[in-house]
Design an enzyme around this catalytic site. Structure first.
Site, PDB file in Angstrom:
ATOM      1  CB  CYS A 159      13.132  -1.116  90.310  1.00  0.00           C
ATOM      2  SG  CYS A 159      11.348  -1.327  90.093  1.00  0.00           S
ATOM      3  CG  ASP A 206      16.246  -0.351  87.237  1.00  0.00           C
ATOM      4  OD1 ASP A 206      16.307  -1.385  86.847  1.00  0.00           O
ATOM      5  OD2 ASP A 206      15.374   0.337  87.743  1.00  0.00           O
ATOM      6  CB  VAL A 209      27.532  21.039  84.267  1.00  0.00           C
ATOM      7  CG1 VAL A 209      27.458  20.075  85.552  1.00  0.00           C
ATOM      8  CG2 VAL A 209      26.081  21.390  83.836  1.00  0.00           C
ATOM      9  CD  GLU A 210      33.109  20.933  89.637  1.00  0.00           C
ATOM     10  OE1 GLU A 210      34.035  20.402  88.911  1.00  0.00           O
ATOM     11  OE2 GLU A 210      32.348  20.416  90.130  1.00  0.00           O
ATOM     12  CB  SER A 211      32.968  17.790  85.152  1.00  0.00           C
ATOM     13  OG  SER A 211      34.224  17.856  85.920  1.00  0.00           O
TER      14      SER A 211
END
Length: 153
Positions: free
Chosen positions: A51, A58, A73-75
């Site tokens: 936060c 959070d 996207v390369e994980s």
């Protein structure tokens, strides 16, 4: 073919960046076939940020769906990017949209949507949704599978 030398994190000792701005989000080539595009889903049930007012943690369950065009996207880099939010102070809306925009910037997909299902603090869960536009025609697009909050899990 992608070689490990082309990537700075996969197959190497890599630590999360100190902030999302410093995180490296890597991509790999993708050859899209004929017909309707594929939908790729990443689910992160333990996303964490701070936060920006109180510094309290959070927690969210993120679901990212995208239709790749020429880049995936390369994980591992995605995991490290998402982890870089752990010490980052931002509101739920800002975090959710920032993740989606960063993936769009890196991959230039045909389409992307993200759902950020935030666990309650102060008794109110916040769900944040963002997408780049209408889904491509003909794709199979499953529900994100996160029910409305009732002790989520």
């Amino acid at each position: 073919m992608v070689q490990p030398d082309d990537l700075s994190q996969l197959g190497r000792d890599a630590r999360p960046a100190a902030s999302p701005d410093e995180a490296v989000l890597e991509t790999v080539p993708y050859r899209r076939g004929e017909g309707a595009p594929a939908i790729v889903r990443f689910t992160c049930p333990e996303f964490t940020s701070l936060c920006p007012v109180t510094g309290q943690p959070d927690f969210a369950h993120l679901v990212i769906d995208y239709a790749p065009d020429e880049r995936l996207v390369e994980s591992k880099s995605l995991k490290l990017f998402l982890t870089s939010f752990r010490n980052h102070g931002a509101f739920h809306e800002d975090c959710t949209v920032a993740v989606g925009r960063r993936i769009v910037e890196a991959t230039k997909p045909l389409w992307l949507r993200i759902g950020g299902y935030w666990y309650p603090r102060g008794g109110i869960p916040i769900d944040v949704f963002w997408q780049t536009g209408p889904a491509p025609e003909g794709v199979y697009l499953p529900d994100q599978g996160v029910p409305p909050y009732r002790g989520r899990g």
